[in-house]
Design a protein around this motif. Sequence first.
Motif, PDB file in Angstrom:
ATOM      1  N   TYR A  25      -1.970   6.396   4.837  1.00  0.00           N
ATOM      2  CA  TYR A  25      -1.871   4.991   4.422  1.00  0.00           C
ATOM      3  C   TYR A  25      -2.968   4.152   5.090  1.00  0.00           C
ATOM      4  O   TYR A  25      -3.640   3.345   4.433  1.00  0.00           O
ATOM      5  CB  TYR A  25      -0.485   4.457   4.786  1.00  0.00           C
ATOM      6  CG  TYR A  25      -0.308   2.959   4.675  1.00  0.00           C
ATOM      7  CD1 TYR A  25       0.290   2.395   3.551  1.00  0.00           C
ATOM      8  CD2 TYR A  25      -0.708   2.102   5.707  1.00  0.00           C
ATOM      9  CE1 TYR A  25       0.483   1.028   3.459  1.00  0.00           C
ATOM     10  CE2 TYR A  25      -0.532   0.733   5.613  1.00  0.00           C
ATOM     11  CZ  TYR A  25       0.061   0.206   4.486  1.00  0.00           C
ATOM     12  OH  TYR A  25       0.236  -1.154   4.394  1.00  0.00           O
ATOM     13  N   ASP A  72       2.347  -3.827   7.003  1.00  0.00           N
ATOM     14  CA  ASP A  72       3.393  -2.981   6.423  1.00  0.00           C
ATOM     15  C   ASP A  72       4.725  -3.152   7.137  1.00  0.00           C
ATOM     16  O   ASP A  72       5.753  -2.778   6.605  1.00  0.00           O
ATOM     17  CB  ASP A  72       2.959  -1.511   6.479  1.00  0.00           C
ATOM     18  CG  ASP A  72       3.919  -0.596   5.745  1.00  0.00           C
ATOM     19  OD1 ASP A  72       4.203  -0.881   4.559  1.00  0.00           O
ATOM     20  OD2 ASP A  72       4.392   0.391   6.334  1.00  0.00           O
ATOM     21  N   THR A 132       2.496  -4.779   2.116  1.00  0.00           N
ATOM     22  CA  THR A 132       3.277  -3.672   1.579  1.00  0.00           C
ATOM     23  C   THR A 132       4.647  -3.650   2.262  1.00  0.00           C
ATOM     24  O   THR A 132       4.804  -4.110   3.391  1.00  0.00           O
ATOM     25  CB  THR A 132       2.569  -2.315   1.786  1.00  0.00           C
ATOM     26  OG1 THR A 132       2.327  -2.094   3.179  1.00  0.00           O
ATOM     27  CG2 THR A 132       1.247  -2.277   1.031  1.00  0.00           C
ATOM     28  N   SER A 134       4.600   2.781   4.622  1.00  0.00           N
ATOM     29  CA  SER A 134       3.498   3.640   5.058  1.00  0.00           C
ATOM     30  C   SER A 134       3.944   5.048   5.435  1.00  0.00           C
ATOM     31  O   SER A 134       3.206   6.012   5.228  1.00  0.00           O
ATOM     32  CB  SER A 134       2.737   2.995   6.219  1.00  0.00           C
ATOM     33  OG  SER A 134       3.590   2.776   7.331  1.00  0.00           O
TER      34      SER A 134
END
Length: 332
Positions: free
Chosen positions: A106, A261, A290, A294
């Motif tokens: 990621y 993330d 996001t 991840s």
Amino acid sequence: MNTAPLNIVFHGQNAANFRPGFEALIGPQHHISDLSDGLDQPGERALYENADVVIGIQLHSAMPSPLKARLFHAPAAGTDAISTALLPAHCTLANCFGHENAIAEYVMAALLTRHVPLARADQDLRQGRWTFWAGRQAALRTEMGAQTLGLLGFGHIAQAVAHRAKAFGMRVHVANRSPISHPLVDQSWTLDGLQAFMASADAVVVSLPLTDNTKGLVNASALAAMRPDAVLLNVGRGAVIDEAALYAALASRQIGGAVIDTWYQYPTPTQSECAPSKFDFAALDNVLMTPHMSGWTAGTVRRRQETLADNIGRLSRGEPMIHVLHGPVGPR
């Protein structure tokens, strides 16, 4: 060697992700129960209180006590939502890793998007715009391999990232609580040199767990030390980076950008959607957001299942367990 049968409970929706196929890993002699997040269904409280092994990610004062638990196993690396004060004296707390490969991929994907703009090139060409056509001065791109990657923390995740960064030719800098001497690391600092470390890198990856010592560690001063075009990536815990300071640094373009993330607000069993912060990060065009994704791959689930099964087997055979964080066995 014969193993003693154990009563095992999977507590909550998160733990349920690791349940399918688990019998095949531990054998038929153990008894497994699946419990809801609220532990409010008939018989669930008694099953929880009498379990030998609890697999779950939280333990707080509003919950029943795992009175007979000999092992409380988080199916994750983070255990900050598990109150060790509420564990029985005879109970061991352990965690899982297995997510480092997924998170490293990621990180590299997020970094590469800043140097290889495939999505924009595709979008423009579909409209007849040859934005990145080779031979034009304005189309020149940067190369990730020419940059310095900073790793705040040097645990499982950071080491996996370092291996991949070196494959691209990057320099690797590290800041860590204890001194680091490692063949993958070009330069390192302890945390009292945090500002110098932050200033040294083109991209900084935060992978620290959340503890009393790491909460808010990346504050306004640390962010101010970063290069104005540098990017900050958080794949550790949201609160390691001061929420207000991060938003201010991005909104004012004090730093080049961020890939976030891990967040400050999360959905709950009763509220499936929510904003990830009290600040409007979504309005900023220099942030890639996001939803704590991840480390979430089929490989991560499989590796964590194997760790859970391994420790349950060790417990039933009376052998020392691995990834122990707290309890009578002691840290390992």
